[in-house]
Scaffold this active site. Structure first.
Site, mmCIF file in Angstrom:
data_model
loop_
_atom_site.group_PDB
_atom_site.id
_atom_site.type_symbol
_atom_site.label_atom_id
_atom_site.label_comp_id
_atom_site.label_asym_id
_atom_site.label_seq_id
_atom_site.Cartn_x
_atom_site.Cartn_y
_atom_site.Cartn_z
ATOM 1 N N LYS A 1 -10.805 30.204 47.523
ATOM 2 C CA LYS A 1 -10.215 29.322 48.374
ATOM 3 C C LYS A 1 -8.658 29.964 48.860
ATOM 4 O O LYS A 1 -7.824 29.835 48.245
ATOM 5 C CB LYS A 1 -9.904 27.916 47.711
ATOM 6 C CG LYS A 1 -9.654 26.722 48.758
ATOM 7 C CD LYS A 1 -8.797 26.811 49.887
ATOM 8 C CE LYS A 1 -7.375 26.477 49.415
ATOM 9 N NZ LYS A 1 -6.354 26.870 50.262
ATOM 10 N N PRO A 2 -8.922 30.792 50.031
ATOM 11 C CA PRO A 2 -7.368 31.431 50.404
ATOM 12 C C PRO A 2 -6.660 30.444 50.827
ATOM 13 O O PRO A 2 -6.981 29.488 51.474
ATOM 14 C CB PRO A 2 -7.979 32.544 51.386
ATOM 15 C CG PRO A 2 -9.321 31.841 51.960
ATOM 16 C CD PRO A 2 -9.685 30.978 50.835
ATOM 17 N N GLY B 1 0.069 30.934 43.065
ATOM 18 C CA GLY B 1 0.777 30.092 43.979
ATOM 19 C C GLY B 1 1.855 29.483 43.378
ATOM 20 O O GLY B 1 2.375 29.919 42.390
ATOM 21 N N SER B 2 2.733 28.366 43.899
ATOM 22 C CA SER B 2 3.773 27.912 43.589
ATOM 23 C C SER B 2 3.733 27.204 42.364
ATOM 24 O O SER B 2 2.344 26.611 42.033
ATOM 25 C CB SER B 2 4.389 26.942 44.596
ATOM 26 O OG SER B 2 3.454 25.870 44.920
ATOM 27 N N GLU C 1 -0.833 32.200 37.939
ATOM 28 C CA GLU C 1 0.223 32.906 38.157
ATOM 29 C C GLU C 1 1.128 32.326 39.194
ATOM 30 O O GLU C 1 0.756 32.023 40.457
ATOM 31 C CB GLU C 1 -0.378 34.292 39.021
ATOM 32 C CG GLU C 1 -1.343 35.119 38.057
ATOM 33 C CD GLU C 1 -0.705 36.056 36.859
ATOM 34 O OE1 GLU C 1 0.732 35.880 36.952
ATOM 35 O OE2 GLU C 1 -1.189 36.438 36.156
ATOM 36 N N LEU C 2 2.169 31.783 38.619
ATOM 37 C CA LEU C 2 3.090 31.012 39.325
ATOM 38 C C LEU C 2 4.256 31.586 39.939
ATOM 39 O O LEU C 2 4.514 32.743 39.990
ATOM 40 C CB LEU C 2 3.313 29.775 38.557
ATOM 41 C CG LEU C 2 2.040 28.989 38.100
ATOM 42 C CD1 LEU C 2 2.260 27.808 37.115
ATOM 43 C CD2 LEU C 2 1.012 28.784 39.157
ATOM 44 N N CYS D 1 6.580 37.067 44.569
ATOM 45 C CA CYS D 1 6.883 36.529 43.260
ATOM 46 C C CYS D 1 7.865 37.296 42.293
ATOM 47 O O CYS D 1 8.366 36.774 41.299
ATOM 48 C CB CYS D 1 5.534 36.136 42.466
ATOM 49 S SG CYS D 1 4.484 37.484 42.322
ATOM 50 N N GLU E 1 13.311 29.522 43.674
ATOM 51 C CA GLU E 1 12.867 30.749 44.212
ATOM 52 C C GLU E 1 12.898 30.704 45.573
ATOM 53 O O GLU E 1 12.280 30.226 46.277
ATOM 54 C CB GLU E 1 11.221 30.914 43.862
ATOM 55 C CG GLU E 1 10.364 32.023 44.352
ATOM 56 C CD GLU E 1 8.955 32.010 43.841
ATOM 57 O OE1 GLU E 1 8.482 30.736 43.953
ATOM 58 O OE2 GLU E 1 8.307 32.920 43.555
HETATM 59 P P1 NAD Z 1 1.114 27.304 47.452
HETATM 60 O O1 NAD Z 1 1.385 27.202 45.909
HETATM 61 O O2 NAD Z 1 1.671 26.404 48.551
HETATM 62 O O3 NAD Z 1 -0.168 27.618 47.722
HETATM 63 C C1 NAD Z 1 -1.020 28.497 46.888
HETATM 64 C C2 NAD Z 1 -2.516 27.897 47.248
HETATM 65 O O4 NAD Z 1 -2.762 26.647 47.102
HETATM 66 C C3 NAD Z 1 -2.940 28.189 48.894
HETATM 67 O O5 NAD Z 1 -4.285 28.588 48.872
HETATM 68 C C4 NAD Z 1 -2.747 26.757 49.255
HETATM 69 O O6 NAD Z 1 -3.619 26.448 50.279
HETATM 70 C C5 NAD Z 1 -3.303 25.939 48.004
HETATM 71 N N1 NAD Z 1 -2.592 24.832 48.213
HETATM 72 C C6 NAD Z 1 -1.392 24.304 48.856
HETATM 73 N N2 NAD Z 1 -0.734 23.084 48.514
HETATM 74 C C7 NAD Z 1 -2.101 22.455 47.628
HETATM 75 C C8 NAD Z 1 -2.375 21.253 47.122
HETATM 76 N N3 NAD Z 1 -1.487 20.045 47.482
HETATM 77 N N4 NAD Z 1 -3.434 21.141 46.426
HETATM 78 C C9 NAD Z 1 -3.996 22.240 46.154
HETATM 79 N N5 NAD Z 1 -3.832 23.283 46.552
HETATM 80 C C10 NAD Z 1 -2.894 23.645 47.536
HETATM 81 O O7 NAD Z 1 2.025 28.833 47.285
HETATM 82 P P2 NAD Z 1 2.289 29.896 48.465
HETATM 83 O O8 NAD Z 1 3.417 29.306 49.293
HETATM 84 O O9 NAD Z 1 0.847 29.999 49.391
HETATM 85 O O10 NAD Z 1 2.376 31.130 47.883
HETATM 86 C C11 NAD Z 1 3.967 31.345 47.317
HETATM 87 C C12 NAD Z 1 3.940 31.107 46.039
HETATM 88 O O11 NAD Z 1 3.063 31.935 45.180
HETATM 89 C C13 NAD Z 1 5.401 31.479 45.377
HETATM 90 O O12 NAD Z 1 5.861 30.406 44.379
HETATM 91 C C14 NAD Z 1 4.896 32.954 44.600
HETATM 92 O O13 NAD Z 1 5.972 32.927 43.622
HETATM 93 C C15 NAD Z 1 3.579 32.617 43.960
HETATM 94 N N6 NAD Z 1 3.053 33.786 43.924
HETATM 95 C C16 NAD Z 1 2.640 34.234 42.449
HETATM 96 C C17 NAD Z 1 2.476 35.570 42.112
HETATM 97 C C18 NAD Z 1 2.214 35.850 40.640
HETATM 98 O O14 NAD Z 1 1.208 36.590 40.502
HETATM 99 N N7 NAD Z 1 2.722 35.028 39.564
HETATM 100 C C19 NAD Z 1 1.919 36.185 43.204
HETATM 101 C C20 NAD Z 1 1.902 35.942 44.568
HETATM 102 C C21 NAD Z 1 2.625 34.564 44.666
#
Ligand code: NAD
Length: 489
Positions: free
Chosen positions: A180-181, A233-234, A255-256, A289, A386
């Site tokens: 799920k991208p 993600g976050s 991986e947050l 990140c 962040e």
């Molecule tokens: P995000 O958490 O908003 O989204 C990540 C994924 O989750 C996306 O596919 C999004 O569609 C989905 N998503 C969003 N809201 C959701 C919800 N309410 N319920 C379920 N799924 C949902 O993160 P982002 O803004 O896409 O990416 C940035 C974050 O990712 C930053 O915090 C960054 O540090 C982190 N990140 C971490 C790493 C790592 O390896 N630790 C690598 C890259 C990015």
């Protein structure tokens, strides 16, 4: 979008080897963050269609897990070759949907592909073990078996590499995946699916589902047949997904977010350290990140460091990532720009100094001019959050104990940078920093052979390295009893 192979730009989900429209007619536009132009549309799948992807993965698992490891390796290497052969198109797709400069996008393709090659080989080395028996006439040991269907939920900042880092490990272990991208950057995922199909990865093994994020994630988390969830993600969304995965007790890797300290010792050449800090801060326009979020400089070299940082930062060119000579692209959308502005305003209202960052020079609504703040303190948002933007905050410190306390003063624990040549200081900081990864005198730290991941609220589990594949493997212990012992007794 001008591609050498236009068939790489897919505007359908990919389920069970078929390009799929949404049954409910819902769709979402994908926008180039640099220009605001619509690049295309993607369908949103309905709940029944998401369950259909799980059905397909379940059926395909039977055959995929039964392949020999070297057979799965061959398919993954074919996928790797196709990613490499199409690297220019893949980089163009990344730049257009994500915004990063084309050379950085090429770097991401190279980085993403390298995980496919690494895990193709690692799949052949998922050894079990032989356990010296404490039970008379028994043979004891372990087998490694694929955990089952893995759901992979990925962010927009590295739209290709965050998928391959997970998917290659899962596929090599024998697991089917449902990706799920992020809705902002689906085209990289769909191009990977197109190439996976061409590489002979069977229908149902690599699926890409699209839809309303919360809805799709909830369905995948609640589904008992999905055995593993890997999320990047976050931290906010990570916490939600952990809760949603609890009822089905999934194998979870997370991986947050990060809030990386960049520590500069008093022995450093301020110019060398400043150039390294610029490299560690501004990649992907700070939407990384691993970005150096809090720059901690010894007070004896602080002013020189800031002067060199500002002049290096001033040389960065902001613009559309498709244009040559651009160092920094746009932020992903307008909300990210607003968040960056709010963070800078908060810091200024609490006493920080704005050294550079004139936003009237921004070349478009999604751009944020690189900004340098000094006098940053832990009560400011730029310290706590962040910032995910090209906003650099510098803080002066007095001694090693103080900088350790400052660096660890965060809920995050992904990566830390240390710049010093003093071996005693290196060792002290290396041991005291509460981070999953510590990079000493190097702005670059990632790649396939290393265990990538965080501690504290930056995550669970590791990707890459020799342990990354374990996220998708179960250990089955066996005891073969009633054997005749070797000595015949
Ligand atoms: P995000 O958490 O908003 O989204 C990540 C994924 O989750 C996306 O596919 C999004 O569609 C989905 N998503 C969003 N809201 C959701 C919800 N309410 N319920 C379920 N799924 C949902 O993160 P982002 O803004 O896409 O990416 C940035 C974050 O990712 C930053 O915090 C960054 O540090 C982190 N990140 C971490 C790493 C790592 O390896 N630790 C690598 C890259 C990015």
């Amino acid at each position: 979008m001008k591609l050498n192979d236009p068939r790489l730009l897919r505007q359908h989900a990919y389920v069970n080897g078929k390009w799929t429209q949404g049954d409910g007619g819902r769709e979402e536009a994908v926008v180039d963050p640099a220009t605001g132009e619509t690049l295309g549309h993607i369908p949103w799948l309905e709940a029944e269609q998401i369950r259909g992807a799980v059905d397909a993965a379940e059926a395909a698992f039977v055959h995929w897990r039964a392949l020999r490891a070297d057979e799965r390796c061959e398919r993954l290497l074919a996928w790797y070759d196709l990613i490499q052969a199409n690297r220019e198109d893949l980089a163009t797709i990344i730049t257009m949907e994500q915004g990063k400069p084309l050379p950085d996008a090429r770097g991401e393709v190279e980085y993403g592909a390298s995980f496919v090659r690494w895990f193709a080989e690692e799949g052949k080395r998922t050894y079990g073990e032989t356990i010296p028996s404490h039970i008379p006439n028994a043979a004891l040991g372990t087998l490694k078996e694929p955990v089952g269907i893995a759901a992979l939920i990925t962010p927009w900042n590295f739209p290709l590499a965050m998928i391959t880092r997970k998917a290659a490990a899962a596929l090599a272990a024998g697991c089917p995946v449902i990706v799920k991208p992020a809705g902002e950057t689906p085209f990289s995922a769909l191009a990977l699916a197109e190439l996976a199909e061409r590489a002979g990865i069977p229908a149902g093994i690599f699926n890409v589902v699209l839809g309303e994020p919360a809805e799709v994630s909830q369905l995948l988390c609640a589904e008992p047949r999905v055995k593993a969830l890997s999320f990047t993600g976050s931290t906010r969304v990570g916490r939600l997904l952990l809760e949603q995965s609890a009822p089905t007790v999934k194998r979870v890797s997370m991986e947050l977010g990060g809030n990386a300290p960049f520590i500069v010792g008093p022995d450093m050449d301020p110019r060398e350290a400043a150039f390294a800090a610029v490299a560690a801060k501004f990649q992907t326009a700070g939407q990384d990140c691993l970005a150096a979020n809090r720059i901690l400089v010894h007070e004896s070299i602080h002013d020189d460091f800031v002067a060199h940082f500002a002049s290096r930062m001033a040389a960065l060119t902001l613009g559309n990532g498709l244009e040559p000579e651009v160092d920094l692209g746009p932020l992903i959308h307008r909300q990210a720009v607003d968040k960056a502005s709010a963070i800078v305003d908060d810091a200024l209202s609490k006493g920080a100094t704005l050294v550079a960052g004139d936003q009237s020079r921004a070349p478009g609504p999604n751009f944020f001019v690189p900004t340098l703040l000094t006098g940053v303190t832990p009560k400011m948002k730029v310290w706590r959050e962040e910032n995910f933007a090209p906003v650099a905050g510098v803080t002066a410190y007095g001694d090693d104990d103080e900088v350790i306390e400052l660096a660890n003063d965060t809920e995050y624990g992904l990566a830390a940078y240390v710049y010093t040549h003093d071996i005693r200081r290196i060792w002290k900081l290396l041991r005291a920093l509460e981070y999953g990864m510590v990079s000493v005198n190097s702005a670059k730290m990632t790649g396939p052979p290393v265990p990538f991941g965080g501690v504290k609220q930056s995550g669970l589990g590791r990707e890459g390295g020799t342990t990354g594949i374990d996220e998708y493997l179960e250990t089955k212990y066996y005891c073969l009893g009633a054997l005749v012992s070797v000595s015949g007794s």
